[in-house]
Scaffold this motif. Structure first.
Motif, PDB file in Angstrom:
ATOM      1  N   LEU A   1     -27.477 -63.890  30.940  1.00 48.77           N
ATOM      2  CA  LEU A   1     -28.563 -64.853  31.120  1.00 48.77           C
ATOM      3  C   LEU A   1     -29.551 -64.361  32.177  1.00 48.77           C
ATOM      4  O   LEU A   1     -30.774 -64.482  32.014  1.00 48.77           O
ATOM      5  CB  LEU A   1     -27.997 -66.216  31.533  1.00 48.77           C
ATOM      6  N   LYS A   2     -29.016 -63.773  33.227  1.00 49.82           N
ATOM      7  CA  LYS A   2     -29.886 -63.241  34.289  1.00 49.82           C
ATOM      8  C   LYS A   2     -30.755 -62.108  33.762  1.00 49.82           C
ATOM      9  O   LYS A   2     -31.948 -62.028  34.072  1.00 49.82           O
ATOM     10  CB  LYS A   2     -29.030 -62.763  35.458  1.00 49.82           C
ATOM     11  N   LYS A   3     -30.161 -61.224  32.954  1.00 54.06           N
ATOM     12  CA  LYS A   3     -30.928 -60.107  32.387  1.00 54.06           C
ATOM     13  C   LYS A   3     -32.059 -60.608  31.491  1.00 54.06           C
ATOM     14  O   LYS A   3     -33.088 -59.952  31.344  1.00 54.06           O
ATOM     15  CB  LYS A   3     -29.999 -59.187  31.600  1.00 54.06           C
ATOM     16  N   ALA A   4     -31.825 -61.780  30.872  1.00 48.41           N
ATOM     17  CA  ALA A   4     -32.843 -62.348  29.995  1.00 48.41           C
ATOM     18  C   ALA A   4     -33.801 -63.278  30.751  1.00 48.41           C
ATOM     19  O   ALA A   4     -34.653 -63.932  30.126  1.00 48.41           O
ATOM     20  CB  ALA A   4     -32.172 -63.118  28.858  1.00 48.41           C
ATOM     21  N   ASN A   5     -33.658 -63.329  32.086  1.00 45.54           N
ATOM     22  CA  ASN A   5     -34.498 -64.192  32.931  1.00 45.54           C
ATOM     23  C   ASN A   5     -34.390 -65.673  32.550  1.00 45.54           C
ATOM     24  O   ASN A   5     -35.377 -66.415  32.575  1.00 45.54           O
ATOM     25  CB  ASN A   5     -35.968 -63.744  32.864  1.00 45.54           C
ATOM     26  N   VAL A   6     -33.180 -66.082  32.189  1.00 49.53           N
ATOM     27  CA  VAL A   6     -32.923 -67.485  31.847  1.00 49.53           C
ATOM     28  C   VAL A   6     -32.253 -68.162  33.040  1.00 49.53           C
ATOM     29  O   VAL A   6     -31.235 -67.689  33.544  1.00 49.53           O
ATOM     30  CB  VAL A   6     -32.017 -67.596  30.604  1.00 49.53           C
TER      31      VAL A   6
END
Length: 264
Positions: A101-106
């Motif tokens: 989720l962090k990698k996807a900026n969520v």
């Protein structure tokens, strides 16, 4: 607080649908999308989601499928309640979800829940940290298909002779017995097993370290069980006075109360 278009990782508690936190329930009731661990989370709880919510079961999904769904829905401006059993921080497998989720900026937020260890203690009417007996509780699991670091093997942890709570270890009771005894535990040390703590079909089995494997077989317990071991599990402690806390002792002075000297 408004439920925002992000992912909420919600601890649903051990099973009883009323053991979710007030905050967790509000998020569940307001979320646009609910993704839940259907093998462990109560259907009665999930039924409290709003009628228009998009509900998905996660048991048949892999990590990428779950995270892809969460990412897509938040990018559509929707709020997602990712509902986990117990408390997400303990054997919740949330680290890999948060990483993606962090990698996807969520954006995501974690809502804590009641762990099965505390639901089990409540069912047993036990205090796990008893004054002058044990002041330490170790949460761990026996090493099996999923190994534990060598320095955290059960025998090493058991050398402290504190209360031990074993998750995910119902099929490894022979190993548990051996490692506890090798650590110097008496075969008579009390053990309590609570299967499906707080569920309507909750089962409580009281035994000892030396009889643990036999007791598990007799009761057909191979999953969904919390194993608690140590002298804090002795049910006769409730009839004794020598382990009273100093907190409410009338002779004990603390910040909020001046103690009364004991008469000589």
């Amino acid at each position: 607080m408004k439920v925002e278009p992000k992912v909420y990782i919600v601890g649903a508690g051990p099973g009883d649908p009323d053991l979710i936190t007030v905050k967790g329930l509000r998020i569940l009731q307001e979320a646009d999308v609910v993704l839940y661990t259907d093998s462990l989370v109560s259907e009665e709880l999930i039924a409290r989601a709003k009628p228009t919510a998009e509900v998905h079961k996660s048991a048949g999904m892999d990590l990428e499928q779950m995270v892809e769904l969460m990412i897509e829905r938040t990018q559509e401006g929707k709020s997602v309640a990712r509902v986990h059993t117990g408390d997400p921080a303990v054997y919740g497998a949330i680290l890999e979800q948060m990483s993606l989720l962090k990698k996807a900026n969520v954006s995501f937020e974690i809502i804590p829940g009641v762990s099965s260890v505390f639901a089990a203690a409540a069912a047993l009417q036990a205090e796990l940290t008893v004054p002058e007996l044990t002041q330490t509780l170790i949460l761990t699991r026996a090493s099996g298909r999923t190994p534990v670091p060598e320095r955290e093997e059960l025998q090493s942890l058991a050398s402290h002779h504190s209360t031990i709570a074993l998750y995910l270890s119902a099929t490894l009771t022979k190993k548990v017995m051996r490692e506890l005894i090798d650590a110097g535990w008496s075969p008579d040390t009390p053990v309590a097993v609570v299967q499906r703590a707080s569920w309507p079909d909750q089962l409580i089995v009281r035994t000892t370290v030396g009889q643990l494997d036999e007791a598990m077989k007799e009761n057909g317990i191979r999953s969904h069980a919390m194993i608690l071991a140590g002298w804090a599990l002795d049910p006769t402690l409730i009839d004794k006075d020598e382990h009273r806390s100093k907190l409410y002792d009338k002779s004990f002075t603390h910040r909020f109360r001046k103690g009364v000297p004991a008469h000589e």
